[in-house]
Design an enzyme around this catalytic site. Structure first.
Site, PDB file in Angstrom:
ATOM      1  N   LYS A 199      -2.117   9.689  -1.164  1.00 29.10           N
ATOM      2  CA  LYS A 199      -2.859   8.669  -0.416  1.00 29.10           C
ATOM      3  C   LYS A 199      -2.199   8.495   0.951  1.00 29.10           C
ATOM      4  O   LYS A 199      -2.324   9.346   1.812  1.00 29.10           O
ATOM      5  CB  LYS A 199      -2.910   7.359  -1.203  1.00 29.10           C
ATOM      6  N   HIS A 226      -2.007   2.926  -4.283  1.00 30.89           N
ATOM      7  CA  HIS A 226      -2.725   2.517  -3.082  1.00 30.89           C
ATOM      8  C   HIS A 226      -1.970   1.477  -2.253  1.00 30.89           C
ATOM      9  O   HIS A 226      -2.501   0.985  -1.255  1.00 30.89           O
ATOM     10  CB  HIS A 226      -4.109   1.987  -3.460  1.00 30.89           C
ATOM     11  N   SER A 267      -7.823   0.255  -7.224  1.00 24.71           N
ATOM     12  CA  SER A 267      -8.377   1.311  -6.390  1.00 24.71           C
ATOM     13  C   SER A 267      -9.848   1.146  -6.061  1.00 24.71           C
ATOM     14  O   SER A 267     -10.322   1.706  -5.066  1.00 24.71           O
ATOM     15  CB  SER A 267      -8.174   2.666  -7.075  1.00 24.71           C
TER      16      SER A 267
END
Length: 383
Positions: free
Chosen positions: A235, A205, A177
């Site tokens: 996300k 992610h 990240s």
């Protein structure tokens, strides 16, 4: 105690490590209202621009009309509603895995999974750049917690070869990240198979971005009964919460033993409905990912000849390494004054200070060009 806390806060401030929140006065997007100002936003993890998508808002609104606001109880009591069930089933089908289980957040999912699967007498092996939630989960599991240098397969193999634990698990981020680089999942899975271990992949992610939207397992073409997979919904999915998928026996065990899934009120049904709408967009709209890749290429090309130390990342996370926390804060503040919001990330979150630029499919070419122009204008000030 108050005096000690005040002294500690003063020390954090002197070290440029004091953190404070800013209030966003409207929806997430490439431009946000903060403290009465309109700013270009390069902080958000909303990689596909879905956080304020009309289709997600509509799905959430209709769910509120039908199901109300709260779920009323935990999943195992009476809080498990139809949108929760549909979301878990659709997520598992999208990944091609047998079953899935929802959690309130990625942090809750990591705590629940690892502590439910491991205990005293077991061992967990973790990359040193793993997210804090994975580290906390490993510590709370009471298993033998061993960390290896970032993506160092030889070091990991040495640890596995010496391990005599009853149960072994390798836990990694699929996309890191703060650096934006990828874990070598095929090699990690090969080690898991060689040394009779499980591989737990936190793809917070990567899901929605890699592998035609299906995440890092699809990106690498991986399939194995030794895999347990996590994706967060905050996300690229544009909402909140998390889902864990894997073999049916694993998911059934978590449903019975993962304390962070059992002993908490179920997420809003509207939250699940919005995530379900996002999964359909992710599965059908490749154009968003193409747009995102174009903006990543634009940023990297625009900084290629500069003195900025841009990490080698193929993802929307594009960090610029800096010499100190003071320098990171000064550059972030200079961008802020120019109407551009980029997060300064400092220790202990990361080993070295940086600006963490995040890109979205919703960013226009002109918006990224504005960021590039500002960075290049400020380049001489940080040399």
């Amino acid at each position: 105690m108050l005096a000690e806390l005040e002294a500690g806060l003063a020390e954090l401030s002197e070290q440029y490590l004091l953190r404070q929140r800013r209030v966003v006065q409207g929806p997430q997007g490439t431009r946000v209202q903060v403290d009465g100002r309109s700013l270009l936003n390069f902080c958000s993890n909303d990689y596909l621009g879905l956080a304020n998508d009309a289709r997600l808002r509509s799905a959430a609104s209709m769910a509120i009309v039908h199901y109300g606001v709260g779920s009323g109880a935990s999943h195992l009591v009476c809080g498990h509603q139809l949108p929760h069930e549909q979301l878990e089933a659709r997520f598992a089908a999208l990944l091609g895995l047998p079953a899935a289980l929802g959690f309130g957040s990625g942090y809750m999912a990591n705590l629940g999974v690892i502590t439910a699967l491991l205990g005293r007498g077991d061992a967990v092996f973790a990359d040193k750049l793993n997210h804090a939630s994975l580290n906390d989960a490993c510590l709370l599991s009471r298993a033998d917690f061993q960390r290896f240098a970032h993506n160092d397969l030889a070091a990991l193999e040495g640890l596995l070869a010496r391990c005599t634990a009853r149960r072994k698990l390798i836990a990694v981020d699929a996309v890191y990240s703060m650096d934006g680089d990828l874990a070598p999942l095929p090699a990690l899975l090969a080690l898991a198979e060689r040394y009779d271990a499980w591989l737990y992949v936190d793809d917070a992610h990567g899901f929605g971005v890699l592998g035609e939207g299906r995440g890092s397992l699809a990106h690498w073409g991986l399939s194995s009964p030794r895999l347990i997979y996590l994706a967060t919904l905050g996300k690229a999915v544009g909402g909140a919460g998390a889902l864990v998928a894997g073999p049916q026996a694993v998911i059934s065990w978590l449903q019975n033993k993962a304390r962070t899934a059992i002993y908490t009120t179920a997420a809003l049904p509207a939250q699940a409905a919005a995530a379900l709408a996002a999964l359909e967009i992710i599965a059908s709209d490749a154009g968003r990912r193409s747009q995102l890749q174009a903006r990543i290429a634009q940023l990297r090309t625009g900084l290629a000849a500069s003195s900025y130390r841009l990490l080698d990342s193929p993802t929307p996370i594009q960090p610029i390494l800096l010499d100190s926390s003071a320098q990171a804060l000064q550059l972030a503040q200079a961008l802020w004054q120019r109407g551009i919001w980029v997060a300064a990330i400092r220790p202990p979150t990361v080993p070295s200070a940086r600006l963490r630029i995040t890109l979205s499919a919703a960013h226009s070419e002109a918006e990224v060009a504005s960021l590039l122009a500002a960075l290049l204008e400020l380049e001489r000030d940080i040399a």
